[in-house]
Design a protein around this motif. Structure first.
Motif, PDB file in Angstrom:
ATOM      1  N   ASP A 191      25.556  86.222  23.318  1.00  0.00           N
ATOM      2  CA  ASP A 191      24.563  86.311  24.378  1.00  0.00           C
ATOM      3  C   ASP A 191      24.294  84.972  25.046  1.00  0.00           C
ATOM      4  OD1 ASP A 191      23.158  88.162  21.812  1.00  0.00           O
ATOM      5  OD2 ASP A 191      23.838  89.120  23.666  1.00  0.00           O
ATOM      6  N   TYR A 192      24.487  83.908  24.302  1.00  0.00           N
ATOM      7  CA  TYR A 192      24.126  82.578  24.800  1.00  0.00           C
ATOM      8  C   TYR A 192      25.304  81.638  24.624  1.00  0.00           C
ATOM      9  CZ  TYR A 192      19.550  84.708  24.215  1.00  0.00           C
ATOM     10  OH  TYR A 192      18.474  85.570  24.277  1.00  0.00           O
ATOM     11  N   TRP A 193      25.490  80.772  25.616  1.00  0.00           N
ATOM     12  CA  TRP A 193      26.597  79.837  25.629  1.00  0.00           C
ATOM     13  C   TRP A 193      26.119  78.441  26.007  1.00  0.00           C
ATOM     14  CZ3 TRP A 193      31.668  81.193  24.481  1.00  0.00           C
ATOM     15  CH2 TRP A 193      31.909  82.563  24.326  1.00  0.00           C
ATOM     16  N   GLY A 194      26.754  77.441  25.420  1.00  0.00           N
ATOM     17  CA  GLY A 194      26.505  76.071  25.830  1.00  0.00           C
ATOM     18  C   GLY A 194      27.338  75.716  27.044  1.00  0.00           C
ATOM     19  N   GLN A 195      27.203  74.476  27.486  1.00  0.00           N
ATOM     20  CA  GLN A 195      27.888  74.032  28.695  1.00  0.00           C
ATOM     21  C   GLN A 195      29.298  73.537  28.412  1.00  0.00           C
ATOM     22  OE1 GLN A 195      25.901  72.153  26.960  1.00  0.00           O
ATOM     23  NE2 GLN A 195      26.997  70.204  26.807  1.00  0.00           N
ATOM     24  N   GLY A 196      29.624  73.341  27.152  1.00  0.00           N
ATOM     25  CA  GLY A 196      30.968  72.924  26.764  1.00  0.00           C
ATOM     26  C   GLY A 196      31.096  71.426  26.592  1.00  0.00           C
ATOM     27  N   THR A 197      32.032  71.041  25.750  1.00  0.00           N
ATOM     28  CA  THR A 197      32.369  69.641  25.551  1.00  0.00           C
ATOM     29  C   THR A 197      33.895  69.527  25.515  1.00  0.00           C
ATOM     30  OG1 THR A 197      31.966  67.675  24.174  1.00  0.00           O
ATOM     31  CG2 THR A 197      32.255  69.766  23.009  1.00  0.00           C
ATOM     32  N   GLN A 198      34.404  68.498  26.165  1.00  0.00           N
ATOM     33  CA  GLN A 198      35.847  68.375  26.335  1.00  0.00           C
ATOM     34  C   GLN A 198      36.486  67.651  25.162  1.00  0.00           C
ATOM     35  OE1 GLN A 198      37.406  65.878  29.653  1.00  0.00           O
ATOM     36  NE2 GLN A 198      38.503  67.736  30.250  1.00  0.00           N
ATOM     37  N   VAL A 199      37.574  68.217  24.679  1.00  0.00           N
ATOM     38  CA  VAL A 199      38.366  67.607  23.616  1.00  0.00           C
ATOM     39  C   VAL A 199      39.787  67.403  24.139  1.00  0.00           C
ATOM     40  CG1 VAL A 199      39.391  67.928  21.331  1.00  0.00           C
ATOM     41  CG2 VAL A 199      36.993  68.576  21.748  1.00  0.00           C
ATOM     42  N   THR A 200      40.254  66.170  24.091  1.00  0.00           N
ATOM     43  CA  THR A 200      41.610  65.855  24.524  1.00  0.00           C
ATOM     44  C   THR A 200      42.349  65.192  23.376  1.00  0.00           C
ATOM     45  OG1 THR A 200      40.860  65.538  26.802  1.00  0.00           O
ATOM     46  CG2 THR A 200      43.030  64.669  26.224  1.00  0.00           C
TER      47      THR A 200
END
Length: 125
Positions: free
Chosen positions: A113-122
């Protein structure tokens, strides 16, 4: 209502490690199944790992044995420890909360139901 904020992403060499964190708001954190998903450029969002309200965990095959999901209920935070990273792990990683899911259903995006904004992993080779 639950708000999720991820942190801990970055650039790492292949074979390295990163620890992602997801801080949650809301009083019912412990009753949710918390999941980590990832999305690489041009690809669909895919399941990585989940931890249920009871503490049971599940992983997608490609990360099993390398990634560990855990949580600190008092701090309302869920973690994703990522070891032995590979270039194919490169993606945006998202934290999500599901009020109810069971078994394989917890690997789909729909129960969350709920999601964060995301974090990038390279991960560089």
């Amino acid at each position: 209502q639950v708000q999720l904020v991820e942190s801990g992403g970055g650039l790492v060499q292949a074979g390295g490690s990163l620890r992602l964190s997801c801080a949650a708001s809301g009083r019912t954190f412990s009753s949710y199944t918390m999941g980590w998903f990832r999305q690489a450029p041009g690809k669909e969002r895919e399941f990585v790992a989940a931890i249920s309200w009871s503490g049971s965990t599940s992983y997608t095959d490609s990360v099993n044995g390398r990634f560990t999901i855990s949580r600190d209920i008092a701090k309302k935070t869920v973690f994703l420890q990522m070891n032995s990273l590979k270039p194919e792990d490169t993606a945006d990683y998202y934290c999500a909360a599901a009020g109810y899911c069971t078994g394989a259903g917890c690997s789909r995006t729909s129960p969350y139901d709920y999601w964060g904004q995301g974090t990038q992993v390279t991960v560089s080779s």
